[in-house]
Design a protein around this motif. Structure first.
Motif, PDB file in Angstrom:
ATOM      1  N   GLU A 421      73.856   6.255   6.398  1.00 21.68           N
ATOM      2  CA  GLU A 421      72.963   5.098   6.293  1.00 21.68           C
ATOM      3  C   GLU A 421      73.518   3.911   7.072  1.00 21.68           C
ATOM      4  O   GLU A 421      72.755   3.165   7.716  1.00 21.68           O
ATOM      5  CB  GLU A 421      72.768   4.727   4.817  1.00 21.68           C
ATOM      6  CG  GLU A 421      72.006   5.768   4.004  1.00 21.68           C
ATOM      7  CD  GLU A 421      70.560   5.880   4.431  1.00 21.68           C
ATOM      8  OE1 GLU A 421      70.027   4.899   4.984  1.00 21.68           O
ATOM      9  OE2 GLU A 421      69.971   6.961   4.224  1.00 21.68           O
ATOM     10  N   ARG A 425      71.784   1.985  10.056  1.00 25.71           N
ATOM     11  CA  ARG A 425      71.577   0.535  10.016  1.00 25.71           C
ATOM     12  C   ARG A 425      72.133  -0.129  11.276  1.00 25.71           C
ATOM     13  O   ARG A 425      71.475  -1.006  11.873  1.00 25.71           O
ATOM     14  CB  ARG A 425      72.266  -0.039   8.771  1.00 25.71           C
ATOM     15  CG  ARG A 425      72.109  -1.553   8.610  1.00 25.71           C
ATOM     16  CD  ARG A 425      73.089  -2.066   7.580  1.00 25.71           C
ATOM     17  NE  ARG A 425      74.468  -1.809   7.989  1.00 25.71           N
ATOM     18  CZ  ARG A 425      75.526  -2.071   7.219  1.00 25.71           C
ATOM     19  NH1 ARG A 425      75.368  -2.579   6.013  1.00 25.71           N
ATOM     20  NH2 ARG A 425      76.743  -1.793   7.658  1.00 25.71           N
ATOM     21  N   PRO A 449      60.766  -3.383   8.401  1.00 21.02           N
ATOM     22  CA  PRO A 449      60.545  -2.508   7.231  1.00 21.02           C
ATOM     23  C   PRO A 449      61.575  -1.389   7.133  1.00 21.02           C
ATOM     24  O   PRO A 449      62.072  -1.083   6.051  1.00 21.02           O
ATOM     25  CB  PRO A 449      59.131  -1.944   7.464  1.00 21.02           C
ATOM     26  CG  PRO A 449      58.476  -2.936   8.352  1.00 21.02           C
ATOM     27  CD  PRO A 449      59.554  -3.463   9.240  1.00 21.02           C
ATOM     28  N   ARG A 450      61.899  -0.814   8.273  1.00 17.31           N
ATOM     29  CA  ARG A 450      62.887   0.256   8.247  1.00 17.31           C
ATOM     30  C   ARG A 450      64.272  -0.267   7.877  1.00 17.31           C
ATOM     31  O   ARG A 450      65.024   0.376   7.134  1.00 17.31           O
ATOM     32  CB  ARG A 450      62.924   0.939   9.624  1.00 17.31           C
ATOM     33  CG  ARG A 450      63.907   2.097   9.729  1.00 17.31           C
ATOM     34  CD  ARG A 450      63.626   3.150   8.700  1.00 17.31           C
ATOM     35  NE  ARG A 450      64.594   4.242   8.744  1.00 17.31           N
ATOM     36  CZ  ARG A 450      64.790   5.108   7.786  1.00 17.31           C
ATOM     37  NH1 ARG A 450      64.063   5.017   6.659  1.00 17.31           N
ATOM     38  NH2 ARG A 450      65.691   6.064   7.908  1.00 17.31           N
ATOM     39  N   GLU A 452      64.880  -2.874   5.986  1.00 19.84           N
ATOM     40  CA  GLU A 452      64.854  -3.171   4.558  1.00 19.84           C
ATOM     41  C   GLU A 452      64.993  -1.899   3.726  1.00 19.84           C
ATOM     42  O   GLU A 452      65.696  -1.867   2.713  1.00 19.84           O
ATOM     43  CB  GLU A 452      63.538  -3.886   4.212  1.00 19.84           C
ATOM     44  CG  GLU A 452      63.456  -4.380   2.769  1.00 19.84           C
ATOM     45  CD  GLU A 452      64.503  -5.445   2.460  1.00 19.84           C
ATOM     46  OE1 GLU A 452      64.886  -5.563   1.278  1.00 19.84           O
ATOM     47  OE2 GLU A 452      64.927  -6.155   3.404  1.00 19.84           O
ATOM     48  N   GLU A 453      64.348  -0.840   4.188  1.00 21.22           N
ATOM     49  CA  GLU A 453      64.455   0.434   3.482  1.00 21.22           C
ATOM     50  C   GLU A 453      65.880   0.970   3.514  1.00 21.22           C
ATOM     51  O   GLU A 453      66.405   1.467   2.510  1.00 21.22           O
ATOM     52  CB  GLU A 453      63.507   1.448   4.133  1.00 21.22           C
ATOM     53  CG  GLU A 453      63.498   2.811   3.452  1.00 21.22           C
ATOM     54  CD  GLU A 453      62.554   3.771   4.138  1.00 21.22           C
ATOM     55  OE1 GLU A 453      62.584   4.969   3.781  1.00 21.22           O
ATOM     56  OE2 GLU A 453      61.799   3.328   5.024  1.00 21.22           O
ATOM     57  N   VAL A 454      66.538   0.827   4.667  1.00 24.24           N
ATOM     58  CA  VAL A 454      67.923   1.283   4.781  1.00 24.24           C
ATOM     59  C   VAL A 454      68.838   0.451   3.903  1.00 24.24           C
ATOM     60  O   VAL A 454      69.755   0.968   3.255  1.00 24.24           O
ATOM     61  CB  VAL A 454      68.362   1.259   6.251  1.00 24.24           C
ATOM     62  CG1 VAL A 454      69.855   1.528   6.371  1.00 24.24           C
ATOM     63  CG2 VAL A 454      67.591   2.295   7.064  1.00 24.24           C
ATOM     64  N   LYS A 455      68.606  -0.864   3.849  1.00 19.18           N
ATOM     65  CA  LYS A 455      69.432  -1.730   3.004  1.00 19.18           C
ATOM     66  C   LYS A 455      69.274  -1.368   1.531  1.00 19.18           C
ATOM     67  O   LYS A 455      70.249  -1.316   0.771  1.00 19.18           O
ATOM     68  CB  LYS A 455      69.054  -3.186   3.237  1.00 19.18           C
ATOM     69  CG  LYS A 455      69.483  -3.728   4.599  1.00 19.18           C
ATOM     70  CD  LYS A 455      69.079  -5.178   4.761  1.00 19.18           C
ATOM     71  CE  LYS A 455      69.495  -5.715   6.140  1.00 19.18           C
ATOM     72  NZ  LYS A 455      69.071  -7.126   6.320  1.00 19.18           N
ATOM     73  N   GLN A 456      68.042  -1.124   1.095  1.00 17.70           N
ATOM     74  CA  GLN A 456      67.824  -0.726  -0.293  1.00 17.70           C
ATOM     75  C   GLN A 456      68.505   0.615  -0.591  1.00 17.70           C
ATOM     76  O   GLN A 456      69.102   0.793  -1.657  1.00 17.70           O
ATOM     77  CB  GLN A 456      66.327  -0.631  -0.573  1.00 17.70           C
ATOM     78  CG  GLN A 456      65.607  -1.974  -0.542  1.00 17.70           C
ATOM     79  CD  GLN A 456      64.120  -1.825  -0.789  1.00 17.70           C
ATOM     80  OE1 GLN A 456      63.623  -0.716  -0.996  1.00 17.70           O
ATOM     81  NE2 GLN A 456      63.400  -2.951  -0.751  1.00 17.70           N
ATOM     82  N   SER A 457      68.412   1.541   0.357  1.00 16.62           N
ATOM     83  CA  SER A 457      69.078   2.824   0.160  1.00 16.62           C
ATOM     84  C   SER A 457      70.590   2.649   0.078  1.00 16.62           C
ATOM     85  O   SER A 457      71.251   3.270  -0.758  1.00 16.62           O
ATOM     86  CB  SER A 457      68.714   3.768   1.300  1.00 16.62           C
ATOM     87  OG  SER A 457      69.361   5.003   1.155  1.00 16.62           O
TER      88      SER A 457
END
Length: 625
Positions: A421, A425, A449-450, A452-457
């Motif tokens: 991840e 990122r 969006p991508r 943000e999704e990586v940060k949440q993951s």
């Protein structure tokens, strides 16, 4: 010694024909031999490949990747598969380089042989025809010579006898006939000489020109056939010799795999796989049953039955806190047995059977769901059974050592996912920077969006990593405490366990949950019960022995004897007085207590309950009786 068939075998036309025919038959037989050998090699390779595939370890089997002997066997199977590949290559080379070429060459050889022997037969027929012509002219010359000789004899005799004119005319005619015969004989002689010269020329040409040329061609054909057989044999040997280095390397690899087996490492691996981390169980305390011998005869019947009931309900188990907690917090899940049709006299008759064993194992519940559910739910139950059912996130259902390994493996996997991840990122950040510097290459906002999704993951994975690290540190702390305690005072537990009384039992009860083992040394953990009451039991670990008992709400009298063989039930005899702790909640079981020592559930239909309003009167009447 000359080896020219034309000069040495000028008169062996038929034998040469038989010999060349046998040579071609041998070539066809050798071709068939090579073909059958190629089929055998191909079949052998196919069987070896099938055997290797049959015994190759399955991917779902993780145990075979831990031990050196399993790895060596897998390596042997791989090398055996490589040997099969080489055998297939050998069969392919035999088919392409030898069989096909020999088949084509055999057809060409048959055609060439047929042409040569046809030329030989034509030459033979020509010389035979010339010989027949010579014989014919010879016979004609011989006949004409004889006729001329007879005519001359006739003419001479007539000349001697001729005296008259008539006789002289006959003599002249005979002389003319003799001259004609002599001329015919002369012509036959000339024909015979011509035929003889022609035959001699044909014969010389046949045996010195035609036959040597034809036989030389046949000899060359035979030599080429023998050379082709020699080349086929050499190619066959070379094809097999070509695969020998690879086969030899495969055999060397098999030997290396066999030498790589390490028994000591495998035995250590067994310890790593199956080590639980528990301490061996201590000695079981002595229970004194001789106290009943000092009781009076009037009390023996009642007290012995009570003691016998307690004996069945008591577990020879050093960890009573868990069982007692489960008894207080859970009741039997199965319906109680129906009461007997008539009371047995004296309470000595066979007691009804206790409830069926209470199953708290998740696998049993899934089996029950499997038998009573539909096809779709049955598939889900089967998948659940295959997965082993649900398990807690902290792996607390596993023994300490296995739990530590499981958590460590999970942490390693999470670290790998975090690394991936982070790389993703970084790549997105670099791409966004490029888009910001060169807007024509792309929109930087489309990457948000991508990102943000990586940060949440990443946040989720880091939280999960911290949780697992905390659980791992807890397990390591427990294991280190256990190891230090075993090294410092491993014999203290046995000395405590051999002392009769409740103090040793309480000390054994205060041990950590990691030492919960059955007396035979196996790990018997009630998984579903522990998961259900884990949080509740952890609150009672310190002061469970000092908690207050539930107040009695009445009394009851047993109408029939009952043997409580399951956990949470209480045995009783007919006519026994017990305190009621909890009423029947509709499941057919009532919770009772005996002498502030034992509590459990008994079938409601087996007792007669007296609540607080009538308890005193019942006790007084029972004392008067």
């Amino acid at each position: 010694m000359s080896c020219n068939w034309g000069t040495e075998l000028w008169d062996q036309f038929d034998n040469l024909e038989k010999h060349t025919s046998w040579g071609i038959d041998f070539l066809e037989r050798y071709t068939k031999f090579v073909k059958e050998r190629a089929d055998i090699e191909l079949s052998y390779a196919k069987q070896i490949r099938s055997l290797s595939k049959k015994y190759h370890p399955k991917r779902s089997r993780e145990d075979e990747s831990r031990y050196t002997w399993c790895l060596a066997f897998a390596a042997t199977l791989r090398q055996l598969n490589e040997v099969a590949v080489q055998r297939e290559e050998l069969a392919e080379n035999l088919n392409t380089q030898i069989i096909c070429e020999l088949t084509r060459f055999t057809q060409e050889l048959k055609t060439e042989r047929k042409t040569h022997f046809q030329d030989g037969r034509r030459a033979q027929q020509h010389i035979e025809s010339s010989w027949k012509q010579l014989e014919s002219s010879k016979r004609r010359f011989e006949r004409d010579c004889k006729d001329a000789e007879r005519a001359q004899h006739v003419s001479d005799r007539i000349d001697l006898d001729s005296k008259t004119d008539g006789e002289k005319r006959c003599s002249l005619k005979a002389r003319q006939t003799a001259q004609q015969k002599q001329q015919a004989a002369e012509e036959s002689r000339k024909d015979y000489v011509t035929s003889l010269n022609h035959f001699n020329q044909d014969q010389h040409q046949h045996y010195h020109t035609l036959v040597p040329v034809i036989y030389q061609r046949i000899q060359d054909m035979e030599e080429r056939r023998i050379e082709r057989i020699c080349e086929a044999m050499r190619l066959s040997a070379e094809a097999e010799k070509k695969i020998l280095p690879v086969v030899s390397r495969c055999l060397d690899a098999m030997m290396d795999a066999a030498e790589s087996i390490q028994p000591r490492m495998d035995t250590r691996q067994v310890v790593e796989v199956y080590k639980s981390g528990f301490d061996p169980p201590g000695d079981i305390e002595f229970e004194d049953y001789s106290a009943t011998m000092r009781r009076s005869i009037s009390e023996s019947s009642y007290l012995d039955n009570r003691t016998e009931g307690r004996r069945h309900s008591r577990k020879l188990w050093p960890f009573l806190r868990k069982n007692k907690l489960l008894t207080l917090l859970s009741s039997p899940r199965q319906p109680p047995p129906p009461p007997p049709t008539s009371p047995s006299p004296g309470g000595v008759a066979c007691s009804p059977q206790s409830p069926p064993p209470v199953s708290r194992e998740p696998i049993t519940q899934r089996l029950n769901d499997l038998m009573t559910s539909g096809s779709r739910t049955r598939k889900q139950c089967l998948r659940s059974l295959k997965r082993g059912g649900s398990s807690p996130a902290d792996c607390s259902h596993l023994p300490p050592e296995q739990r530590r390994k499981k958590l460590q493996t999970r942490i390693n996997n999470i670290n790998q996912e975090i690394q991936r991840e982070r790389e993703q990122r970084d790549a997105l950040l670099k791409m966004r920077e490029v888009y910001e510097q060169s807007p024509q290459m792309g929109d930087a906002g489309s990457l948000e969006p991508r990102l943000e999704e990586v940060k949440q993951s990443l946040q989720r994975l880091e939280d999960e990593l911290r949780r697992n690290q905390a659980w791992l540190s807890e397990v390591d702390c427990r294991l280190s405490d256990h190891s230090s305690r075993r090294q410092s005072g491993g014999c203290g537990l046995n000395s405590l366990a051999t002392t009769p009384g409740s103090s040793s039992l309480k000390q054994l009860d205060n041990r950590s949950p990691a030492s919960r083992e059955s007396p035979d040394g196996s790990y018997t953990e009630d998984h579903s019960a522990e998961l259900q009451f884990k949080s509740r039991s952890s609150e009672f670990d310190d002061d469970f022995d000092d908690e207050e008992l539930l107040p009695s709400i009445g009394t009851c009298k047993s109408l029939y004897p009952f043997q409580g063989q399951n956990e949470g039930t209480l045995s009783m005899v007919e006519g026994e007085l017990l305190s009621v702790v909890e009423e029947d909640k509709g499941d057919g079981w009532t919770r009772v207590r005996r002498n502030l020592e034992e509590e459990g559930y008994v079938p409601t239909s087996y007792i007669k309950v007296f609540l607080d309003s009538s308890a005193k009167g019942f006790v007084q009447s029972s004392r008067l009786v």
